[in-house]
Design an enzyme around this catalytic site. Structure first.
Site, PDB file in Angstrom:
ATOM      1  N   GLY A  73       0.597  -1.088   0.082  1.00 48.16           N
ATOM      2  CA  GLY A  73       0.256  -0.073  -0.037  1.00 48.16           C
ATOM      3  C   GLY A  73       0.589   1.523   0.050  1.00 48.16           C
ATOM      4  CD  GLN A 181      -6.896   0.173   8.230  1.00 48.00           C
ATOM      5  OE1 GLN A 181      -7.506  -1.097   9.150  1.00 48.00           O
ATOM      6  NE2 GLN A 181      -5.753  -0.585   8.427  1.00 48.00           N
ATOM      7  CB  SER A 201      -2.668  -3.181   1.233  1.00 46.10           C
ATOM      8  OG  SER A 201      -1.852  -4.103   1.899  1.00 46.10           O
ATOM      9  CB  ALA A 202      -2.438  -8.730  -0.625  1.00 43.17           C
ATOM     10  CB  CYS A 328       3.315   5.301  27.979  1.00 46.78           C
ATOM     11  SG  CYS A 328       2.492   6.076  28.608  1.00 46.78           S
TER      12      CYS A 328
END
Lengths: 395, 207
Positions: A73, A181, A201-202, A328
């Site tokens: 991606g 996403q 994206s795969a 954090c």
């Protein structure tokens, strides 16, 4: 405890489907060839590649010729944004403060190259403001970029409305979308959305890592970003693994063979997760849009009075992997920028937990996760001065 | 980034955790906005000046909880004078080290213990409220950790100049423009100095 026994960080990467591995194996061994002409090995690779392109194209109602495979991606985003910028030479660009880092870092790069960039704000649910978009468009605006499904809180941007606004500008504004996403989670129809370039994206849909694709609408001119010899694709020149592409295509087939069923199941599971979290843990709130306004695989909540790194570490010791927006837990010690941009406080960001589900997530996984999280929350709150102060006030 | 087994043990099963009823002294340091806050409670024997009991509450990450746990272990049973010698480096050592970005947690824990002791001493007439001066600023700067390496900015010779006139603190820091920790360090300095009523304004200069 086995690490990642229950894996709920599928927005980062997801488990590869066994069928995907099977689909890849021949291309790692006997069919190792690259595309080529006039020789049977090359022709065989040509044919396979064309088939894979068609599978991916069908999943977004595009033409096979509009699909370009890339090494993921981020490569797709870079090739599109830098490619568009290269063809445009200069001008004004619009994106938003809640975009995926790929878009924001490229926007910063474009600024260094002399482009001007406007960053739209987002509302409390991470939705960009369409009135602000209209107002931001200038005669020299050349590019708009968005993250279709927000990578932190899962909010779905109104893509169709955005392209209508861009189309009404009176001059061409190119539209690049990151669908990392969104792909496989919400319907994406290239015939209807008015997007010019889009990255997918795969490995977010149970495919292999290291492969993705860029959709480039016919007639879109991209400057060359990766120079070299064309083996598989003219945009990302050089070698690209046909085995990974075969795995990608198989993952797409599996995801889209019952797309509506998959999505409905994910929606049901994430609704169940949120409902259970609310039942079992007091002082908890949803980050991002509720219900249909968010992608079906994402639930992001803030658990008040305790800190996310401690929570994720304790969950990890029970074999549960989740993500947090706590400063954090970040190497740069910074609170999550998306949560801060949508008006959450530092404390809400520090206590944020992101659960992203996959096709392999079960109701039992979620039951175990929430029960464990409820115990952990109770334990950490008993140690927390903020929670103790609250209890004193209540008394 | 990895935590030592000792840190994990103290995080999972902290010692001396919980609010104390009727403590002789208490102190709270840190702030929720920075992601960590610690409260320390002391029970002191008024005759022997020995810390008979100590406990803590912590809002923060694993290392924040672990460092508070270990600092209370180190202080328990010590005389006030002995406990005053406990530093963040002792806490670090007792935990078999901390990742550099987490060293500031041990500073917070040690700091809170020291403030609690100081509060006890002031309340019992054992010492005066110290005057705020340039030295106070310097002492505070020694508690600011540069997260890249886990050392304080004074030891690292990053502090080039400290001035204090009419409530205005002036600090020159030797941190380059490409240093991604500038903002973190500046925020930490503000957090440490703003708690003094004498400080009206803080000006931090970078090259």
């Amino acid at each position: 405890m086995k690490p990642g026994k229950i894996y709920l960080d599928n927005c980062v990467t997801s488990a590869m489907a066994p069928e995907v591995l099977d689909a890849m194996l021949p291309y790692f061994s006997e069919k190792f060839w690259y595309p080529g002409s006039f020789v049977s090995t090359g022709e065989s690779a040509n044919e396979a590649l064309a088939g894979f392109q068609q599978v991916v194209a069908d999943s977004i109602k595009a033409d096979a010729a509009e699909i370009h495979f890339t090494s993921g991606g981020t490569l797709a985003n870079n090739i599109a944004i830098k490619g568009l910028a290269g063809a445009l030479k200069g001008g004004h660009v619009i994106c938003s403060v809640v975009d995926y880092p790929d878009l924001l870092t490229n926007a910063a790069y474009l600024e260094k190259q002399g482009f001007e960039v406007s960053y739209l704000s987002a509302d409390s649910q991470a939705m960009i403001d369409l009135t602000e978009l209209k107002a931001a468009i200038r005669p020299d605006t050349v590019l708009f970029m968005t993250t279709i499904v927000n990578h932190v809180v899962g909010t779905i941007q109104p893509v169709r409305e955005i392209s209508d606004i861009l189309a009404a500008a009176g001059h061409k504004i190119w539209f690049h979308a990151d669908a990392g996403q969104a792909y496989g989670k919400i319907p994406l129809n290239m015939q209807e959305l008015g997007i010019d370039t889009m990255s997918i994206s795969a490995h977010k849909i149970h495919g292999p890592q290291g492969i993705g694709a860029l959709y480039v609408r016919k007639g879109t001119k991209l400057g060359q970003v990766i120079h070299g010899v064309k083996r598989v694709d003219g945009l990302q020149t050089g070698g690209l693994s046909l085995a990974l592409i075969a795995g990608f295509a198989k993952a797409v087939e599996l995801n889209f063979s019952d797309f509506e069923g998959n999505v409905a199941r994910l929606r049901q599971l994430s609704d169940y997760l949120y409902q259970k979290l609310q039942e079992k843990i007091p002082y908890i709130e949803l980050n991002g849009a509720p219900g249909e306004g968010r992608a079906p695989h994402n639930i992001n909540v803030s658990i008040d009075y305790i800190e996310g790194e401690a929570i994720t570490m304790m969950l990890d010791m029970h074999g549960i992997t989740v993500a947090t927006g706590s400063a954090c837990a970040s190497q740069g010690l910074k609170a999550n920028y998306v949560l801060m941009a949508i008006g959450k406080t530092h404390v809400q960001s520090h206590g944020s937990m992101k659960f992203t589900l996959s096709r392999y997530t079960t109701k039992e996984d979620l039951d175990f996760t929430v029960d464990t999280l409820a115990q952990i929350t109770e334990e950490l709150r008993s140690r927390s001065p903020l929670y103790n102060a609250l209890r004193n006030q209540e008394r | 980034m990895q935590y030592s087994q000792k840190v994990l043990d103290h995080f999972m099963h902290p010692h001396n955790v919980g609010k104390m009823d009727n403590p002789d002294a208490t102190a709270t340091e840190g702030s929720p906005s920075c992601g960590d806050q610690v409260t320390v409670y002391l029970k002191v024997n008024h005759d022997s000046k020995v810390i008979e009991d100590v406990s803590f509450l912590s809002y923060g990450c694993a290392s924040n909880i672990a460092t508070a746990s270990i600092i209370t272990d180190l202080a328990k049973g010590k005389s006030l004078d002995e406990a005053k010698a406990i530093t963040w480096r002792d806490a670090m050592e007792a935990l078999d080290g901390l990742p550099p970005v987490k060293v500031h947690c041990s500073v917070l824990a040690a700091d809170t213990l020291q403030t609690a002791i100081s509060n006890y001493e002031i309340a019992h007439g054992l010492k005066e409220v110290p005057n705020f001066s340039k030295d106070t600023i310097l002492e505070e700067l020694k508690k600011i950790i540069y997260p890249q390496v886990g050392e304080d900015i004074v030891s690292l010779k990053m502090v080039k100049y400290v001035g204090f006139t009419d409530g205005e603190v002036l600090i020159d820091l030797n941190m380059m423009s490409f240093d991604s920790w500038r903002q973190n360090v500046a925020e930490e300095i503000h957090e440490h100095l703003e708690k003094y009523p004498e400080v009206k304004k803080i000006q931090i200069n970078f090259p």
